[in-house]
Design a protein around this motif. Structure first.
Motif, PDB file in Angstrom:
ATOM      1  N   ALA A  87       0.827  -1.211   0.000  1.00 41.80           N
ATOM      2  CA  ALA A  87       0.000   0.000   0.000  1.00 41.80           C
ATOM      3  C   ALA A  87       0.862   1.262   0.000  1.00 41.80           C
ATOM      4  O   ALA A  87       0.589   2.236  -0.719  1.00 41.80           O
ATOM      5  N   GLU A  88       1.933   1.202   0.791  1.00 44.05           N
ATOM      6  CA  GLU A  88       2.833   2.360   0.889  1.00 44.05           C
ATOM      7  C   GLU A  88       3.542   2.614  -0.454  1.00 44.05           C
ATOM      8  O   GLU A  88       3.646   3.756  -0.920  1.00 44.05           O
ATOM      9  N   ALA A  89       4.005   1.516  -1.057  1.00 46.09           N
ATOM     10  CA  ALA A  89       4.708   1.647  -2.344  1.00 46.09           C
ATOM     11  C   ALA A  89       3.766   2.168  -3.410  1.00 46.09           C
ATOM     12  O   ALA A  89       4.121   3.025  -4.234  1.00 46.09           O
ATOM     13  N   ARG A  90       2.543   1.661  -3.417  1.00 39.74           N
ATOM     14  CA  ARG A  90       1.538   2.093  -4.396  1.00 39.74           C
ATOM     15  C   ARG A  90       1.262   3.592  -4.258  1.00 39.74           C
ATOM     16  O   ARG A  90       1.156   4.320  -5.237  1.00 39.74           O
ATOM     17  N   GLN A  91       1.135   4.018  -3.002  1.00 44.49           N
ATOM     18  CA  GLN A  91       0.886   5.438  -2.737  1.00 44.49           C
ATOM     19  C   GLN A  91       2.006   6.313  -3.294  1.00 44.49           C
ATOM     20  O   GLN A  91       1.765   7.348  -3.921  1.00 44.49           O
ATOM     21  N   ALA A  92       3.244   5.844  -3.059  1.00 48.44           N
ATOM     22  CA  ALA A  92       4.415   6.614  -3.526  1.00 48.44           C
ATOM     23  C   ALA A  92       4.451   6.674  -5.043  1.00 48.44           C
ATOM     24  O   ALA A  92       4.712   7.725  -5.649  1.00 48.44           O
ATOM     25  N   LEU A  93       4.162   5.551  -5.682  1.00 49.95           N
ATOM     26  CA  LEU A  93       4.191   5.509  -7.146  1.00 49.95           C
ATOM     27  C   LEU A  93       3.074   6.369  -7.752  1.00 49.95           C
ATOM     28  O   LEU A  93       3.276   7.026  -8.781  1.00 49.95           O
ATOM     29  N   LEU A  94       1.909   6.377  -7.103  1.00 51.97           N
ATOM     30  CA  LEU A  94       0.810   7.223  -7.602  1.00 51.97           C
ATOM     31  C   LEU A  94       1.191   8.706  -7.527  1.00 51.97           C
ATOM     32  O   LEU A  94       0.887   9.491  -8.430  1.00 51.97           O
ATOM     33  N   LEU A  95       1.891   9.058  -6.471  1.00 54.42           N
ATOM     34  CA  LEU A  95       2.321  10.453  -6.311  1.00 54.42           C
ATOM     35  C   LEU A  95       3.287  10.846  -7.430  1.00 54.42           C
ATOM     36  O   LEU A  95       3.161  11.909  -8.044  1.00 54.42           O
ATOM     37  N   VAL A  96       4.245   9.976  -7.694  1.00 58.39           N
ATOM     38  CA  VAL A  96       5.229  10.241  -8.759  1.00 58.39           C
ATOM     39  C   VAL A  96       4.525  10.340 -10.112  1.00 58.39           C
ATOM     40  O   VAL A  96       4.817  11.227 -10.919  1.00 58.39           O
ATOM     41  N   ALA A  97       3.594   9.425 -10.379  1.00 57.25           N
ATOM     42  CA  ALA A  97       2.883   9.420 -11.661  1.00 57.25           C
ATOM     43  C   ALA A  97       2.095  10.707 -11.851  1.00 57.25           C
ATOM     44  O   ALA A  97       2.071  11.301 -12.936  1.00 57.25           O
ATOM     45  N   ASP A  98       1.479  11.173 -10.777  1.00 54.29           N
ATOM     46  CA  ASP A  98       0.702  12.416 -10.857  1.00 54.29           C
ATOM     47  C   ASP A  98       1.604  13.589 -11.215  1.00 54.29           C
ATOM     48  O   ASP A  98       1.279  14.411 -12.079  1.00 54.29           O
ATOM     49  N   LYS A  99       2.754  13.648 -10.577  1.00 52.51           N
ATOM     50  CA  LYS A  99       3.708  14.745 -10.869  1.00 52.51           C
ATOM     51  C   LYS A  99       4.182  14.671 -12.312  1.00 52.51           C
ATOM     52  O   LYS A  99       4.281  15.686 -13.006  1.00 52.51           O
ATOM     53  N   LEU A 100       4.467  13.470 -12.771  1.00 52.73           N
ATOM     54  CA  LEU A 100       4.947  13.299 -14.148  1.00 52.73           C
ATOM     55  C   LEU A 100       3.897  13.733 -15.163  1.00 52.73           C
ATOM     56  O   LEU A 100       4.197  14.386 -16.158  1.00 52.73           O
TER      57      LEU A 100
END
Lengths: 201, 153
Positions: B118-131
């Motif tokens: 869940a933590e990793a998914r959250q981090a990846l979603l944040l990065v994807a949004d910024k990109l």
């Protein structure tokens, strides 16, 4: 021939300094010539290398070359053209050193900065930016001919001596450079007018 | 733009590279008197005049530019020092004070795989949004230059 006392004093002084009177005269003539051409050398170098620091280096190196040849300057029929030729050659060498694969006859420079949106092209500052960029994408010879004529105001014969090309080649290159600029100016002018006529903003 | 006949004739000669230096000076004088305004021709000639007034910068007394060869040597020396420093820090033996750092790093993990996921998914979603935002901004800026690029082609 007997020298006057003041002339003797000068000779002795110069001998002590390790220079002859003739060499001193050459040095003074060289100094005057270099001062006259310093800014022209800088502008030409800047046009070619597009970097102020490197252009200053070119000026210094031309200074050194002129100094080394100061005793033979009088034998050169057109020392001004000679100085500019040296400046041109040094600038091209520096450009080649920084862009070793560049074909200098067909080099074009990429547009690095973000450019203004079209409806502002009539603004003076932005138009000047556009003019600079149009000049950047001219082939090297056209750019140099354009610079020497438009900026330095040299005659065709003088340009030919600097660039070591014939007067005919100077005319052809200047014609081509001006035609390209004319086309762009007309395009910009008509673009601006069409925006006014259609009332778009 | 409506220019006087004499200027129009000079302009024709100018673009054909048939003007003398004196005639070109006449053109510049004319356009200098009209002011740049919205006339690209006037701006063009004004720009040329400005270019011919560029002077080599005077160095203030006390400031000294090192010759090119020395600057190059200094930059090479700086690079070598940097490599030596990096090598020292990489190869130096680990002392007791450093173990605290390793312990802290080692403790930043999850015992529960679901929690870790869940933590990793959250981090990846944040990065994807910024990109995605960055890509949208870049596309917008690139589209603005299309007309300009067309103008100078």
């Amino acid at each position: 021939m007997l020298l006057e006392r003041s002339e003797k004093r000068n000779v002795v002084t110069n001998l002590r300094r390790g220079t002859s009177m003739e060499s001193t005269m050459h040095t003074e003539k060289y100094d005057a010539l270099f001062r006259e051409y310093k800014d022209r050398i800088y502008r030409l170098a800047l046009r070619i290398v597009r970097d102020s620091m490197i252009a200053e280096d070119v000026v210094q190196e031309v200074h050194v070359k002129c100094w080394q040849n100061r005793d033979t300057l009088e034998e050169i029929s057109n020392p001004g053209a000679w100085i500019m030729r040296v400046a041109k050659n040094l600038s091209i060498d520096k450009l080649r050193a920084s862009k070793p694969t560049a074909d200098l006859e067909a080099v074009t420079y990429s547009i690095k900065t973000r450019d203004p949106i079209p409806d502002r092209v009539a603004e003076t500052g932005n138009l000047i930016q556009i003019m600079q960029k149009i000049l950047e994408i001219l082939p090297a010879k056209q750019k140099m001919v354009f610079h020497l004529r438009e900026v330095e105001g040299l005659q065709y014969k003088e340009i030919g001596e600097v660039l070591e090309i014939t007067v005919e080649e100077v005319k052809i290159n200047l014609f081509r450079a001006r035609q390209k600029i004319k086309d762009k100016l007309i395009k910009i002018q008509s673009y601006g007018l069409s925006r006014i006529h259609t009332g778009t903003t | 733009m409506g220019y006087p006949e004499s200027i129009q004739a000079l302009l024709e000669k100018y673009w054909s590279a048939e003007t003398t230096v004196e005639e070109e000076q006449q053109l510049r004088a004319f356009f200098a008197s009209t002011g740049t305004g919205a006339d690209p021709m006037a701006t063009y000639f004004s720009w040329l005049s400005r270019e011919s007034r560029i002077m080599m910068p005077e160095r203030r007394s006390g400031t000294h530019r090192r010759p090119v060869a020395i600057r190059r040597a200094l930059s090479i020396a700086a690079s070598i020092l940097l490599l030596i420093a990096a090598g020292y820090f990489i190869t130096r033996p680990i002392d007791n004070d450093s173990t605290a750092i390793y312990t802290a790093v080692a403790s930043d993990t999850f015992d529960d795989p679901a929690e870790a996921y869940a933590e990793a998914r959250q981090a990846l979603l944040l990065v994807a949004d910024k990109l995605n935002r960055t890509r949208a901004f870049a596309s917008e800026q690139i589209s603005k230059t299309d007309v300009y690029t067309e103008l100078i082609r």
